[in-house]
Design a protein around this motif. Structure first.
Motif, short mmCIF file in Angstrom:
data_model
loop_
_atom_site.label_atom_id
_atom_site.label_comp_id
_atom_site.label_asym_id
_atom_site.label_seq_id
_atom_site.Cartn_x
_atom_site.Cartn_y
_atom_site.Cartn_z
N LEU A 179 112.45 76.12 84.34
CA LEU A 179 111.94 77.96 83.42
C LEU A 179 111.72 77.68 82.48
CD1 LEU A 179 111.32 80.91 83.38
CD2 LEU A 179 114.27 80.86 83.66
N SER A 180 112.86 76.87 81.66
CA SER A 180 112.77 76.13 80.50
C SER A 180 111.51 75.79 80.02
CB SER A 180 114.30 75.67 79.98
OG SER A 180 115.40 76.51 80.18
N TRP A 233 111.32 86.42 79.04
CA TRP A 233 112.43 85.82 80.29
C TRP A 233 113.86 85.72 79.24
CZ3 TRP A 233 112.04 85.32 85.05
CH2 TRP A 233 110.89 85.07 85.34
N ARG A 234 113.95 85.86 78.12
CA ARG A 234 115.39 85.65 76.89
C ARG A 234 115.85 86.51 76.73
NH1 ARG A 234 116.93 80.46 77.82
NH2 ARG A 234 115.25 78.84 77.36
N LEU A 235 115.04 87.89 76.65
CA LEU A 235 115.73 88.91 76.27
C LEU A 235 115.21 90.93 76.66
CD1 LEU A 235 117.01 90.92 73.81
CD2 LEU A 235 114.71 91.53 72.77
N PHE A 269 113.64 97.65 79.71
CA PHE A 269 112.46 96.97 78.31
C PHE A 269 112.40 98.84 77.14
CE2 PHE A 269 109.37 93.72 80.52
CZ PHE A 269 111.34 93.43 81.55
N ARG A 270 112.19 99.34 77.11
CA ARG A 270 112.49 100.30 76.68
C ARG A 270 112.98 100.42 75.23
NH1 ARG A 270 107.59 104.08 75.91
NH2 ARG A 270 108.66 104.44 74.04
N THR A 271 114.76 99.84 75.78
CA THR A 271 115.84 100.80 75.13
C THR A 271 116.53 99.56 74.86
OG1 THR A 271 116.91 100.62 77.40
CG2 THR A 271 116.20 102.75 76.25
N VAL A 272 116.34 98.31 74.90
CA VAL A 272 116.34 96.81 74.02
C VAL A 272 117.43 96.91 73.18
CG1 VAL A 272 116.20 94.90 73.36
CG2 VAL A 272 115.02 95.28 75.44
N PRO A 273 118.45 97.23 72.32
CA PRO A 273 119.06 97.12 70.53
C PRO A 273 118.13 96.83 69.97
CG PRO A 273 120.66 96.98 72.40
CD PRO A 273 119.49 96.47 73.28
N ALA A 274 117.83 97.59 68.92
CA ALA A 274 117.11 96.90 67.83
C ALA A 274 117.79 95.61 66.99
CB ALA A 274 118.01 97.99 67.11
N GLU A 275 119.03 95.45 67.49
CA GLU A 275 119.74 93.79 66.88
C GLU A 275 119.47 92.94 67.55
OE1 GLU A 275 123.50 95.97 68.94
OE2 GLU A 275 121.54 96.81 68.12
N LEU A 276 118.77 92.91 69.06
CA LEU A 276 118.36 92.37 69.99
C LEU A 276 117.29 91.60 69.75
CD1 LEU A 276 120.47 92.74 73.30
CD2 LEU A 276 120.87 91.17 71.87
N LEU A 298 110.06 84.71 68.61
CA LEU A 298 109.63 84.37 70.41
C LEU A 298 108.55 85.32 71.03
CD1 LEU A 298 113.05 85.39 71.73
CD2 LEU A 298 112.90 83.12 71.06
N SER A 299 107.91 84.15 71.13
CA SER A 299 106.36 84.83 71.81
C SER A 299 106.57 86.03 72.73
CB SER A 299 105.67 83.41 72.60
OG SER A 299 106.39 83.28 73.59
#
Length: 576
Positions: free
Chosen positions: A306-307, A181-183, A158-165, A174-175
């Motif tokens: 889920l959607s 769930w999406r990222l 969770f901490r290293t999610v790429p900056a562009e994403l 996104l909430s």
């Protein structure tokens, strides 16, 4: 992330037709029957003091294996939920991170037997008159051997999610629920799955302790593989130990083929890359399931539900609304929270000083601190040696999916092999050749924890984007330059996660590896692990608390001053 692979491609489903649907029915029925039977056995009437029948007859091994596997999968499900909640809270709320991350450091440094001795009485009181309370205590003990490394893996993902994403998530407004769930969860999924495998395998090490429970000066041996191994050791039955190892091998192969391999093949679509590659794992079971129309409908229904939940928890405004502007956070709540934390820390320090003055004395504290330094030196040296061996091996396995699929089950079995079965051999060799226990008992600490490094490095190497591999190949990187500029930065966040969990596991394993007995022979190495084991054997509770407390201080200090700084480095520079 790679979106080219669908979970169930429509053309594959149409090609398979309905002829595969009924083949799933026996499997589903068998699973429900086994779960119902296991639940019925857990809820059977039981009175404290009653002796549960145990036998070394190999014909009972399938039943024992079923009971143990059911406990481990229940604990694994609870560990997944705990890891996701922990990662979501600590990455979204700074106040929660200040409390929960140090608490996780403390929890992973507390011995498994410490959790068991505290919780078993409460669980028995919660479910009086049946075996469910003891079963819950055993499941909780297995949970404590699985959850911490999975929580660290999810936290790292969770901490290293790429900056562009992250920027794309902000652009699409996104909430928090949608972002999870999406990222965040999809990005952390590959590493989390490898740590789930490690947790499942590592849980076998503590099965003996979790299924042979001591309460009110009575030993309760729950039917399972751990109790079977404990009984075989008590009766010195090498044949029964051989049967137990064979049954464990069958179990590892079964849940590797039927559970983990399909999940890894499915999770390949969550790899962060812009182009397709040839790094995907394959699974015959996943291919088989993709040919069933009923399974396709079930998965589509679950995805639809889920959607719908994702749509329900969407933001109520768009990016042009004034509500989308970020408010300047007030420093008052943060300062109040810091003051509360400081007050709790000062109160804990005051209680610690009072406890030392009245119960053990400062001389004993200095002695235990020096023993902690001895154990810390062992942990650092063994981790360095394990990293030298397993980092290259893990990178090679992770970047070669064909070999990864071949060695996956082997690595799981080696990680699942109870390291305490090796202890008697070590005692015999040390006594026979008059070796120094301070040196030759040390490798026993890393036998069960070195696999945390291997599995996390494999997870990091398997998620290296394909375009990055092609770029390194086109630039002709080789030798030390290739390792320094490409391979080591690519797996560095995963390596830090593996090192943290391996370090905590090594401190925990020191209790059983620095104080080893076989028959009348007892070998002791100087360290805080042998101190805690010796005080536990004599029943000196103040010194047990002192030893565990100082061990927690060492683990927390090492995590704060070493691993947290490396985490910060991985978040800012060394990740893709």
């Amino acid at each position: 992330m790679n979106k080219k692979r669908q979970f169930f491609p429509r053309q594959v489903v149409e090609a398979g037709g309905n002829r595969w649907d009924w083949a799933l029915l026996p499997i589903v029925l068998a699973v429900f029957v086994l779960m119902a039977y296991g639940s019925q056995q857990m809820a059977r009437p039981y009175e404290l003091g009653q002796t549960l029948p145990m036998t070394l007859d190999p014909t009972y091994l399938p039943y024992y294996l079923l009971r143990t596997t059911l406990r481990m999968f229940i604990a694994l499900g609870a560990s997944v939920i705990f890891s996701c909640v922990f990662a979501a809270l600590t990455t979204k709320y700074r106040a929660a991170e200040k409390i929960m991350v140090p608490m996780l450091d403390i929890l992973q440094s507390i011995p498994i037997l410490g959790f068991l001795s505290i919780t078993v009485t409460a669980f028995i009181a919660l479910f009086p008159g049946n075996l469910l309370g003891v079963e819950c205590a055993a499941i909780f003990a297995i949970f404590t051997s699985q959850a911490w490394n999975m929580a660290f893996s999810a936290y790292q993902g969770f901490r290293t999610v790429p900056a562009e994403l992250s920027e794309a998530a902000q652009v699409f407004q996104l909430s928090g629920w949608q972002r999870f769930w999406r990222l965040e969860l999809p990005y952390a999924m590959p590493g989390l799955l490898w740590n789930m495998m490690m947790s499942m395998s590592g849980g076998w090490f503590f099965v003996v302790a979790s299924e042979a429970i001591v309460v009110s000066n009575q030993t309760i041996k729950l039917p399972g593989m751990g109790s079977y191994i404990a009984l075989a050791i008590e009766q010195s039955d090498l044949g029964a130990i051989g049967w137990a190892i064979f049954a464990m091998l069958i179990a590892v192969l079964a849940y590797d083929q039927l559970f983990f391999r399909p999940l890894l093949a499915w999770a390949d679509k969550f790899r962060f890359e812009e182009t397709g590659g040839d790094t995907a794992q394959s699974s015959w079971l996943l291919t088989w399931l993709r040919r069933t129309e009923r399974t396709q409908q079930l998965v589509e229904w679950f995805g639809h539900q889920l959607s719908r939940s994702i749509a329900v928890f969407r933001l109520s405004h768009d990016g042009t609304s004034i509500r989308a502007r970020k408010d300047q956070p007030s420093l008052v709540p943060q300062r109040v929270w810091d003051a509360v934390i400081a007050a709790v820390v000062f109160y804990a320090l005051w209680s610690l000083v009072h406890f030392i003055r009245t119960e053990v004395g400062w001389t004993e504290v200095g002695h235990v601190l020096m023993l902690g330094v001895y154990t810390m030196i062992r942990v650092v040296v063994l981790l360095a040696l394990a990293a030298i061996v397993w980092v290259p091996v893990g990178i090679w396995i992770g970047m070669n999916p064909r070999w990864a699929s071949r060695t996956q089950a082997v690595a799981q079995f080696l990680a699942a092999f109870p390291a305490n079965l090796v202890f008697p051999v070590a005692v015999i060799i040390i006594v026979r050749y008059h070796l120094n226990p301070d040196i030759w008992l040390s490798p026993l600490m890393i036998l069960g924890t070195q696999w945390y490094l291997l599995f996390n490095v494999i997870a990091g190497a398997s998620t290296i984007p394909t375009e990055l591999r092609h770029a390194a190949k086109n630039f002709g990187l080789s030798g030390w330059l290739k390792w320094r500029r490409y391979l080591l930065p690519a797996i560095f966040p995963s390596f830090v996660t593996g090192a943290i969990t391996a370090s905590g596991g090594s401190w925990n394993a020191a209790i059983v590896s620095e104080f080893v007995s076989w028959g009348p022979t007892t070998l002791k190495a100087h360290g805080i692990g042998s101190y805690i084991a010796e005080m536990t054997a004599t029943g000196d509770f103040p010194r047990i608390a002192l030893g565990i407390g100082i061990m927690c201080i060492f683990v927390m200090g090492f995590n704060h001053f070493v691993w947290r700084r490396l985490y910060t480095l991985a978040e800012s520079r060394l990740h893709f």
